[in-house]
Design a protein around this motif. Structure first.
Motif, short mmCIF file in Angstrom:
data_model
loop_
_atom_site.label_atom_id
_atom_site.label_comp_id
_atom_site.label_asym_id
_atom_site.label_seq_id
_atom_site.Cartn_x
_atom_site.Cartn_y
_atom_site.Cartn_z
N ARG A 1 39.84 34.74 34.10
CA ARG A 1 40.02 35.90 34.70
C ARG A 1 40.18 35.89 36.12
N TYR B 1 40.53 38.87 39.04
CA TYR B 1 40.21 40.31 39.08
C TYR B 1 40.46 40.67 40.63
N ASN C 1 44.54 45.20 37.47
CA ASN C 1 43.46 44.52 38.20
C ASN C 1 43.00 43.55 37.71
N ILE C 2 43.46 42.95 36.45
CA ILE C 2 42.89 42.12 35.45
C ILE C 2 43.95 41.08 35.15
#
Lengths: 171, 170
Positions: free
Chosen positions: B151, B153, B16-17
């Motif tokens: 990032r 996410y 999830n990143i």
């Protein structure tokens, strides 16, 4: 960002197809300047992709129009229709459109999502409309790349030759 | 417009990143993406190693969905690229993000982000969302520096097929 198509309409017509878009880029950005022959009436301008002119297209849009405190805004319903529509200006005013299509050739995406913005002077030069629409074509593309885009005008009117221009850029 | 990074989200399936680092300094950044996730979720954006749970971004949104019409101001952790669990495994959503002033280092000027998304949640039609956001409270020194990392996410699910492209322009 590289120019792919630079098109100026040579004779009045109700639809303009920008074709032979290569699959050598990752995204498309299209700018248009439109003038119609509606004799002062506001008319709808829509588009569709890959020659599919049926309910395989759907869109929703957010728009506002008017001027100053007299303006209004709307969050329109989702439609199953030919494509994302904007209300064109009258025959004295040029409209400006922008269409952004991320990842237009990716096979993992059956439904290609894109963003359509529309700025239109209207109603006797005293007000304007801004129309920003989200648009998704689905079901019919089956992961195919977008190779052509057709802009068309409603109610039997025409785009004006010499005044209607489109530029397609690849990113 | 120079390509900085092309990310195949399929390579991050089950995660999830996604971190994109070593971003050169550009006056503006542009992000194009289309992707699906393993389940319903939203997609958020952070930069410069911001602490995901303390750096508060202010997010103004205008959006329409199939359940009704509304707009609102919003405050949360991270800039919300795709909202309200509209990302899912059935349909490919797309987004386009502009970050002007990506190279600014002044503490006085927060970076402002404009974002548009077209999202298909179900068979009745798309959802369309406009968002704008910038850091508000919790702005750290790192956030006020030129953007050198991003990032992506997913809030409550995981990445699946898709691509994210990041470009810079001066």
């Amino acid at each position: 960002m590289q120019e792919i198509i630079n098109f100026t309409l040579s004779s009045d017509t109700t639809a303009v197809t920008l074709g032979s878009i290569p699959s050598t880029f990752n995204h498309l950005i299209i700018y248009g300047r439109l003038l119609d022959r509606s004799s002062g009436s506001a008319v709808g301008v829509s588009y569709y992709i890959n020659n599919t002119v049926n309910s395989d297209h759907a869109y929703s849009m957010i728009y506002s129009y008017g001027q100053g405190a007299g303006g209004s805004n709307n969050w329109n319903s989702a439609f199953n229709d030919y494509g994302s529509a904007g209300v064109g200006g009258d025959s004295n005013e040029n409209d400006t459109i922008q269409l952004i299509i991320p990842c237009y050739k990716e096979s993992y995406s059956n439904e290609k999502a894109m963003f359509f913005s529309f700025a239109s002077p209207n109603y006797g030069n005293t007000s304007y409309q801004y129309d920003s629409s989200g648009f998704i074509a689905r079901k019919n593309l089956s992961g195919a790349a977008i190779t052509n885009i057709t802009f068309y005008i409603g109610n039997g009117y025409n785009f004006a030759a010499g005044k209607t221009k489109f530029t397609v850029y690849g990113v | 417009m120079q390509l900085i990074a092309e990310v195949n989200t399929t390579n991050y399936s089950g995660q999830n990143i996604i971190d994109v680092t070593s971003i050169p300094s550009y006056k503006a950044l542009y992000i194009f993406g289309s992707l699906r996730t393993q389940g319903d979720t939203e997609l958020r954006l952070y930069w410069n190693g911001a602490d995901m749970f303390s750096s508060i971004m202010y997010n103004m949104s205008i959006e329409r969905n199939d359940n009704g019409n509304y707009s609102y101001g919003y405050q949360q952790n991270g800039f919300r690229i795709i909202a309200n669990s509209f990302l899912n495994s059935q349909y490919t959503s797309a987004f386009y993000v502009e970050i002007p002033n990506a190279d600014l280092s002044s503490n006085d000027i927060a970076k402002t982000i404009l974002s548009r998304q077209a999202i298909l949640k179900n068979s009745s039609g798309p959802t369309y969302i406009l968002t704008a956001g910038s850091p508000q409270s919790g702005q750290t020194a790192a956030l006020a520096q030129p953007i050198s990392s991003l990032r992506f996410y997913t809030f409550s699910s995981y990445f699946s097929v898709g691509k994210i492209f990041i470009y810079g322009s001066n």
